[in-house]
Design an enzyme around this catalytic site. Structure first.
Site, mmCIF file in Angstrom:
data_model
loop_
_atom_site.group_PDB
_atom_site.id
_atom_site.type_symbol
_atom_site.label_atom_id
_atom_site.label_comp_id
_atom_site.label_asym_id
_atom_site.label_seq_id
_atom_site.Cartn_x
_atom_site.Cartn_y
_atom_site.Cartn_z
ATOM 1 N N ASP A 80 30.180 36.989 34.075
ATOM 2 C CA ASP A 80 31.539 36.976 34.592
ATOM 3 C C ASP A 80 31.976 35.546 34.879
ATOM 4 O O ASP A 80 31.230 34.770 35.491
ATOM 5 C CB ASP A 80 31.579 37.814 35.881
ATOM 6 N N ALA A 205 39.962 44.433 41.350
ATOM 7 C CA ALA A 205 40.494 45.795 41.502
ATOM 8 C C ALA A 205 40.278 46.375 42.893
ATOM 9 O O ALA A 205 40.900 47.379 43.239
ATOM 10 C CB ALA A 205 39.862 46.717 40.461
#
Length: 281
Positions: A80, A205
């Protein structure tokens, strides 16, 4: 990752990415994914990879834990926010199944050029590549960014010229806790979707409502990233057990409630994103 994202994109659900911050996270993610028969992505943020032991150790531990736990659902180890081309290549060489090159702070020409180099190398090893345009605001693993909406033309350029497998267009989400209500750019998502068929990735999120999440998935967000929500649940459970049992010193007993808290949140997210029992099909 190819099959995982393509199927989610086609059937309009999302595969959750859970970032790991230690072996407790990895164990909880894999166990819960297997229990829920859900595909899952385990993210390691470039910023803390070295603190966790480095790419090779993480890739080996990931494979060994999958084997030892008897994991049969699709599970992918993902880099990531890869900071450089070389770091992405290092992750590929170590055995990662997917990498993200984060050139979002660079001029678009440089972002495209660097991402293309990562794509060229990664695809030779059957590794997928995620690219980013714009800036997801907030702080994640010690990295702070100001919120900056993705430019539509730059998104199209990165997708077409770099040949990425998924695109993270920054459209209102933030890392960390939201201050007030999230304000996602659904109009921008809808317009961008008209020009590219690349699966979208939603960063930050944690804290987004179920309704907004489903709307984002309907526009082709096939990968949804979670970190803060897990860390809050883990830290609250750990804080509670230490406060209420001040004579307790056995590490496994101290950590047990926090592991359970992680598993509860992971299952909730798997159901929320629509990935629950998708590995059954």
């Amino acid at each position: 990752m190819y099959n995982i994202l393509d199927e989610a994109f086609e059937k309009r659900y999302a595969v959750p990415q859970f970032n790991m911050n230690g072996l407790i996270w990895l164990e909880s993610i894999l166990k819960t994914a297997e229990k829920c028969r859900a595909p899952v992505i385990v993210g390691t943020t470039d910023k803390i990879v070295d603190e966790l032991g480095g790419f090779e150790l993480l890739a080996q531990v990931f494979q060994n834990m999958k084997k030892n736990l008897g994991v049969t659902v699709p599970a992918v180890l993902h880099l990531d926010h890869g900071q450089t081309v070389d770091r992405c290549i290092e992750a590929v060489n170590a055995g990662y199944g997917s990498v993200m090159y984060d050139g979002s702070k660079l001029p678009i020409a440089e972002n495209v050029n660097n991402t293309s180099k990562v794509v060229e190398y990664a695809h030779r090893h059957r590794v997928t590549v995620e690219g980013e345009v714009g800036s997801v605001g907030g702080t994640e693993d010690g990295v702070y960014s100001d919120l900056s909406y993705a430019d539509e033309n730059e998104c199209i350029q990165l997708a077409e010229e770099a040949g990425i497998d998924s695109l993270a267009p920054a459209l209102g989400s933030v890392h960390g806790k939201y201050k007030g209500e999230p304000n996602l750019g659904f109009e921008e998502m809808a317009r961008l979707r008209q020009f590219t068929n690349v699966p979208f990735v939603l960063h930050g999120a944690s804290g987004i409502s179920d309704a907004d999440l489903q709307k984002a998935i309907s526009y082709g967000h096939a990968k949804i990233n979670y970190n803060t929500e897990l860390n809050i649940a883990w830290s609250e459970a750990l804080r509670k057990v230490l406060t209420e049992n001040q004579e307790l010193y056995a590490p496994m007993e101290i950590l047990k409630p926090s592991k359970h808290a992680l598993e509860v949140v992971i299952e909730e997210v798997i159901r929320r994103t629509g990935a629950y029992q998708k590995a059954m099909i």
